[in-house]
Scaffold this active site. Structure first.
Site, PDB file in Angstrom:
ATOM      1  N   GLU A 181       0.760  -1.256  -0.147  1.00 19.10           N
ATOM      2  CA  GLU A 181      -0.101   0.012   0.065  1.00 19.10           C
ATOM      3  C   GLU A 181       0.873   1.176  -0.154  1.00 19.10           C
ATOM      4  O   GLU A 181       0.350   2.700   0.497  1.00 19.10           O
ATOM      5  CB  GLU A 181      -0.834  -0.040   1.233  1.00 19.10           C
ATOM      6  CG  GLU A 181      -1.990  -1.317   1.068  1.00 19.10           C
ATOM      7  CD  GLU A 181      -3.140  -1.060   0.758  1.00 19.10           C
ATOM      8  OE1 GLU A 181      -3.737  -0.002   0.918  1.00 19.10           O
ATOM      9  OE2 GLU A 181      -3.697  -1.994  -0.025  1.00 19.10           O
ATOM     10  N   HIS A 217      -3.612   1.444   7.862  1.00 17.10           N
ATOM     11  CA  HIS A 217      -2.270   1.831   7.454  1.00 17.10           C
ATOM     12  C   HIS A 217      -1.513   2.386   8.625  1.00 17.10           C
ATOM     13  O   HIS A 217      -2.148   3.044   9.471  1.00 17.10           O
ATOM     14  CB  HIS A 217      -2.478   2.980   6.189  1.00 17.10           C
ATOM     15  CG  HIS A 217      -3.064   2.497   5.027  1.00 17.10           C
ATOM     16  ND1 HIS A 217      -3.756   3.406   4.364  1.00 17.10           N
ATOM     17  CD2 HIS A 217      -2.708   1.414   4.277  1.00 17.10           C
ATOM     18  CE1 HIS A 217      -3.980   2.784   3.100  1.00 17.10           C
ATOM     19  NE2 HIS A 217      -3.355   1.539   3.044  1.00 17.10           N
ATOM     20  N   CYS A 277      -2.678  11.394   3.919  1.00 12.81           N
ATOM     21  CA  CYS A 277      -2.766  10.418   2.742  1.00 12.81           C
ATOM     22  C   CYS A 277      -2.751  10.977   1.637  1.00 12.81           C
ATOM     23  O   CYS A 277      -2.669  10.330   0.728  1.00 12.81           O
ATOM     24  CB  CYS A 277      -4.285   9.946   3.265  1.00 12.81           C
ATOM     25  SG  CYS A 277      -4.729   9.142   4.655  1.00 12.81           S
TER      26      CYS A 277
HETATM   27  O1  SUG Z   1      -8.083   2.914   0.965  1.00 10.64           O
HETATM   28  N1  SUG Z   1     -10.524   5.211   1.220  1.00 10.64           N
HETATM   29  C1  SUG Z   1      -8.939   4.663   1.266  1.00 10.64           C
HETATM   30  C2  SUG Z   1      -8.402   5.739   2.332  1.00 10.64           C
HETATM   31  C3  SUG Z   1      -6.820   5.856   2.152  1.00 10.64           C
HETATM   32  C4  SUG Z   1      -6.197   6.641   3.133  1.00 10.64           C
HETATM   33  N2  SUG Z   1      -4.931   6.695   2.797  1.00 10.64           N
HETATM   34  C5  SUG Z   1      -3.821   6.573   3.880  1.00 10.64           C
HETATM   35  N3  SUG Z   1      -4.093   6.118   5.003  1.00 10.64           N
HETATM   36  N4  SUG Z   1      -2.603   6.550   3.529  1.00 10.64           N
HETATM   37  C6  SUG Z   1      -8.629   3.621   1.774  1.00 10.64           C
HETATM   38  O2  SUG Z   1      -9.213   2.843   2.503  1.00 10.64           O
HETATM   39  C7  SUG Z   1     -12.842   4.732   0.490  1.00 10.64           C
HETATM   40  C8  SUG Z   1     -13.620   4.829  -0.659  1.00 10.64           C
HETATM   41  C9  SUG Z   1     -14.978   4.480  -0.566  1.00 10.64           C
HETATM   42  O3  SUG Z   1     -15.392   4.060   0.361  1.00 10.64           O
HETATM   43  O4  SUG Z   1     -15.665   4.877  -1.528  1.00 10.64           O
HETATM   44  C10 SUG Z   1     -11.084   4.524   0.311  1.00 10.64           C
HETATM   45  O5  SUG Z   1     -10.678   3.666  -0.624  1.00 10.64           O
END
Ligand code: SUG
Length: 440
Positions: free
Chosen positions: A172, A247, A364
């Site tokens: 990731e 994460h 993020c």
């Molecule tokens: O992968 N949310 C992302 C958020 C990513 C955050 N990134 C870090 N923490 N670096 C995920 O969980 C939600 C999309 C939705 O539900 O429509 C989403 O993919």
């Protein structure tokens, strides 16, 4: 060497679809009405403000969404409008997945090792395969293409292929990677959620997926040519993954000689800190325990999903989401932190609510790329943010993005046209032509 923050611009199909398991905000806010225009404007406001303060700031474009080629690959045929209509009827969750604007969270775009750390003296980037979720795995090919367009000079940059797309190699990106140090060789910390190929001896979360494997982190360290004596691997505590820490960057942020983290972040945390302390000169951990802020509060406010930016005076600015100001406990903690006179001198809050409701805070939204001046001069495209670029981005967003989007809108062929027009304009502004399949 300068750290450049490449923020992902939220795309025109930003919506709430509850797609991410183990990400509590995504689940909680599923089906909410989204405002893609506000999402992008909030992101641009952060980029603009940090650029104005003298931090090196760049931008990465959104990806092509709804991604019709993915629906075609899954058997939906006909013209584009017909493909969308049939997917909406027969598989609305797939349509939501291929429409997600998740590429905005560029902390998951890649893992980056600066040239000072690598055996061949080039900057190495491995785009993340993001195999834990279909909507995120779709990002990998486009991210690879975008990074290869921007970091095109192969004498200075190596943009690898993503790791093979298998659950045992789930990767990731930078959300699970921290680089300490300055100009000389640094120390790189890789954080994983589980060991994929062991005999079951290593604890793993039981409720939610551990998205990053140790095998993936080790492969990246090898292909980047990192010095094993300056590389640290640590396991996330399974307990906190099961409480919504999907994460590492939901529970820790580090830069320079500072690690700001919760006391429950890692398995054998004392040992992790000791190993970092032996390697990072002047290592200064700031460890927050339950008496100050609990894990659930940290997850709800995204206290640790902050950016830790080194100011010219050597002290740090902490860039937090506005939610940390609204929670009395995190707000009081931050006041004590600054008053303590330690490395964190200042805190700056941004309203990033559109992204936050999908579990994406300030950290993020950015990918850190530390470059020397010579490397920086070889970055292609017009991606560095100044007021003029921020103005131009805002103008496109205001002209082309909707201010209201619900999952039912994703089948609207007009949305597909609007999105393509917006992406055409954005990529010509950024000097990155022919990035997308629809442009080819
Ligand atoms: O992968 N949310 C992302 C958020 C990513 C955050 N990134 C870090 N923490 N670096 C995920 O969980 C939600 C999309 C939705 O539900 O429509 C989403 O993919």
């Amino acid at each position: 060497m300068t750290e450049i923050n490449f923020d992902g611009l939220p795309g025109p199909t930003h919506s709430y679809a509850g797609l991410a398991r183990g990400n509590l905000a995504s689940a909680r806010n599923a089906e909410l009405v989204a405002n893609p225009r506000a999402a992008a404007l909030q992101g641009i406001a952060k980029m603009r403000a940090l650029a104005q303060r003298g931090f090196a700031q760049a931008v990465l474009p959104p990806h092509e969404r709804p991604f019709v080629p993915a629906l075609r690959a899954l058997g939906f045929a006909g013209d584009d409008a017909g493909v969308l209509a049939r997917a909406a009827r027969e598989a609305p969750r797939l349509l939501a997945a291929v429409s997600s604007a998740s590429a905005m969270w560029t902390a998951n775009a890649a893992t980056v090792s600066p040239s000072a750390d690598t055996a061949d003296g080039r900057v190495h980037l491995t785009p993340a395969n993001l195999v834990s979720h279909f909507h995120r795995a779709l990002e990998a090919p486009a991210t690879t293409r975008i990074l290869r367009a921007i970091f095109a000079d192969e004498a200075r940059f190596a943009v690898h292929d993503p790791l093979p797309a298998a659950p045992q190699l789930g990767d990731e990106g930078a959300a699970n990677h921290t680089r300490f140090g300055d100009a000389g060789p640094g120390v790189e910390l890789f954080v994983y959620g589980r060991v994929a190929l062991d005999d079951g001896a290593t604890a793993a979360p039981s409720r939610y997926p551990a998205r990053q494997t140790r095998e993936a982190s080790e492969a990246i360290a090898r292909r980047h040519g990192l010095d094993p004596s300056r590389t640290v691997f640590a396991q996330q505590s399974p307990e906190v993954v099961d409480r919504g820490v999907f994460h590492n960057d939901v529970i820790a942020v580090g830069a320079g000689d500072v690690l700001f983290c919760h006391a429950r972040a890692y398995v054998d945390q004392a040992d992790v800190l000791a190993r970092l302390g032996e390697r990072v000169a002047g290592f200064a951990p700031i460890v927050v325990d339950d008496a100050d802020v609990g894990v659930d509060e940290a997850v709800a406010t995204y206290l640790f999903n902050s950016q830790l930016l080194r100011r010219r005076d050597g002290r740090y600015l902490l860039v937090i989401p506005a939610e940390c100001r609204e929670n009395p406990r995190t707000d009081a903690y931050l006041a004590r932190l600054v008053a303590a006179g330690g490395p964190i001198a200042e805190v700056l809050a941004f309203d990033l609510r559109q992204s936050m409701r999908n579990g994406g805070g300030p950290a993020c939204l950015r990918l850190r790329v530390a470059l020397t001046d010579a490397e920086r001069a070889r970055v292609a495209g017009r991606v560095f943010v100044d007021d003029a670029l921020a103005d131009a981005l805002e103008a496109i967003v205001v002209r082309r993005y909707r201010d209201r989007l619900v999952p039912a809108d994703l089948a609207d062929p007009a949305l597909l046209d609007e999105s393509r027009r917006a992406l055409d304009e954005l990529t010509s502004l950024l000097g990155l032509p022919a990035l997308y399949e629809f442009q080819r």
